[in-house]
Design a protein around this motif. Structure first.
Motif, PDB file in Angstrom:
ATOM      1  N   THR B  40       0.831  -1.204   0.000  1.00  0.00           N
ATOM      2  CA  THR B  40       0.000   0.000   0.000  1.00  0.00           C
ATOM      3  C   THR B  40       0.865   1.252   0.000  1.00  0.00           C
ATOM      4  O   THR B  40       2.086   1.166  -0.185  1.00  0.00           O
ATOM      5  N   ASN B 138      -7.456  -2.864  -3.013  1.00  0.00           N
ATOM      6  CA  ASN B 138      -7.623  -1.876  -1.932  1.00  0.00           C
ATOM      7  C   ASN B 138      -8.469  -0.674  -2.355  1.00  0.00           C
ATOM      8  O   ASN B 138      -9.127  -0.054  -1.517  1.00  0.00           O
ATOM      9  N   ARG B 142     -11.653   0.422  -0.357  1.00  0.00           N
ATOM     10  CA  ARG B 142     -11.691   1.774   0.185  1.00  0.00           C
ATOM     11  C   ARG B 142     -12.976   2.497  -0.221  1.00  0.00           C
ATOM     12  O   ARG B 142     -13.535   3.291   0.532  1.00  0.00           O
ATOM     13  N   ASN B 143     -13.439   2.225  -1.446  1.00  0.00           N
ATOM     14  CA  ASN B 143     -14.694   2.831  -1.924  1.00  0.00           C
ATOM     15  C   ASN B 143     -15.930   2.063  -1.453  1.00  0.00           C
ATOM     16  O   ASN B 143     -17.035   2.347  -1.895  1.00  0.00           O
ATOM     17  N   ASP B 144     -15.703   1.056  -0.604  1.00  0.00           N
ATOM     18  CA  ASP B 144     -16.793   0.213  -0.094  1.00  0.00           C
ATOM     19  C   ASP B 144     -17.563  -0.492  -1.201  1.00  0.00           C
ATOM     20  O   ASP B 144     -18.756  -0.772  -1.064  1.00  0.00           O
ATOM     21  N   ASN B 171      -4.149   3.163   0.356  1.00  0.00           N
ATOM     22  CA  ASN B 171      -5.159   3.281   1.414  1.00  0.00           C
ATOM     23  C   ASN B 171      -5.738   1.944   1.861  1.00  0.00           C
ATOM     24  O   ASN B 171      -6.955   1.789   1.985  1.00  0.00           O
ATOM     25  N   LYS B 173      -7.200  -0.753   4.086  1.00  0.00           N
ATOM     26  CA  LYS B 173      -8.009  -0.581   5.302  1.00  0.00           C
ATOM     27  C   LYS B 173      -7.275  -1.160   6.519  1.00  0.00           C
ATOM     28  O   LYS B 173      -6.587  -2.183   6.412  1.00  0.00           O
TER      29      LYS B 173
END
Lengths: 205, 205
Positions: B40, B138, B142-144, B171, B173
């Motif tokens: 990341t 990721n 991150r954007n769900d 990013n 989680k």
């Protein structure tokens, strides 16, 4: 209360703004040039991302070359891979004889590093090589097996305009970072060695 | 005044100590297991080092698989490379349609991410795959677009013991970092975009 439609609409609006800002930013980015790249730091991925770029270059028909400064003693997956499948696309040389604590012979380490650097200069001067990876050269520089000023001066003055050179290894010297176009520090957040897991095939070598 | 012989002798002594300390350290590192790895951070090398590990695995005869979650829209060197030369050694799937700011359609992004994750689960459950790269997952997390708890639970409970899984993208989680065995943060020290240099073949794609 937000409905799903609201969320989607806000998302679209936000993404449009990001795209517009990004398009403006990228408009000014029109130049291409060969980069001096440095991968340093204690984390994983310094060499492997260099080899990932070799994969990309081969795919784009860009001739590549590798000089490994420290890792020579033990067979690595990337070396076998490139020597077996891509002898023409990637010239692969090994100058090192293992980690410096294995050899315990400073004079021999210096001679090997110098031979590797001579080879590196030839490969970089040859404009047909579009990407040259100097793997673990930072270890040789850090131990003063090679002169940092000479290396930096060569890269800035003799590297052909369109050739990319990637230099890897921990503890990159400040002079090199100053001279480089692109510097990434690999930071160790968590490592399984702490839990008794050994270096493994495919991951570390 | 130190002579060259003194310097060499001190070097040998120091390297002997390092080697002894390292040998002691490595004695306890006997275990092998499949790792959950995370790359990341904002720096370069997250995907490319994943592909560097694919190169290593292929060389060691370890079957591999890739699911690309975001980068699907544009051809990448690594994708062409693996599809052209290593169709049997590396199963390559694309679920994404480009960066999220390009699509501007949240529902479609979610559907693509979910399809990618279903595929990822199948590939990971199949013990014949020894290394599975979930490239840019990721961003989807991150954007769900995907549920982080479901992903982490699957990795901890269903990943076969000896399978390595590498998850890349900015990013990451905190839940994923907590669950991972090996986490590397790629930090941006210097980047040529600032000077108007565009993304280039072989380096960025």
């Amino acid at each position: 209360m937000s409905t799903d439609a609201d969320i989607s609409a806000r998302h679209t609006e936000k993404m449009k703004k990001i795209k517009a800002a990004r398009d403006r930013l990228m408009e000014n980015k029109t130049e291409e040039k060969g980069l001096i790249m440095v991968h340093t730091g204690p984390g994983k991925g310094k060499s492997s991302s260099g080899f990932g770029m070799i994969m990309r270059c081969i795919s784009h028909g860009m001739p590549t070359a590798v000089v490994q400064f420290i890792k020579g003693a033990w067979a690595t997956g990337e070396r076998d891979f490139l020597e077996t499948h891509f002898k023409d696309e990637c010239k692969f040389y090994v100058s090192g004889e293992g980690f410096t604590w294995e050899t315990q012979d400073r004079d021999r380490d210096i001679a090997k590093a110098e031979a590797g650097w001579e080879l590196a200069k030839q490969l970089i001067r040859d404009e047909s090589n579009r990407f040259v990876l100097l793997d673990e050269i930072n270890i040789a520089l850090r131990n003063d097996y090679l002169n940092i000023d000479e290396v930096v001066e060569f890269l800035l003055e003799e590297k052909p305009m369109m050739t990319h050179v990637c230099l890897t290894g921990r503890n990159a010297k400040p002079e090199l970072i100053e001279a480089a176009d692109l510097v990434t520090e690999m930071t160790l957040v968590k490592h399984p060695f702490r839990d008794g897991i050994k270096a493994q095939k495919g991951v570390e070598f």
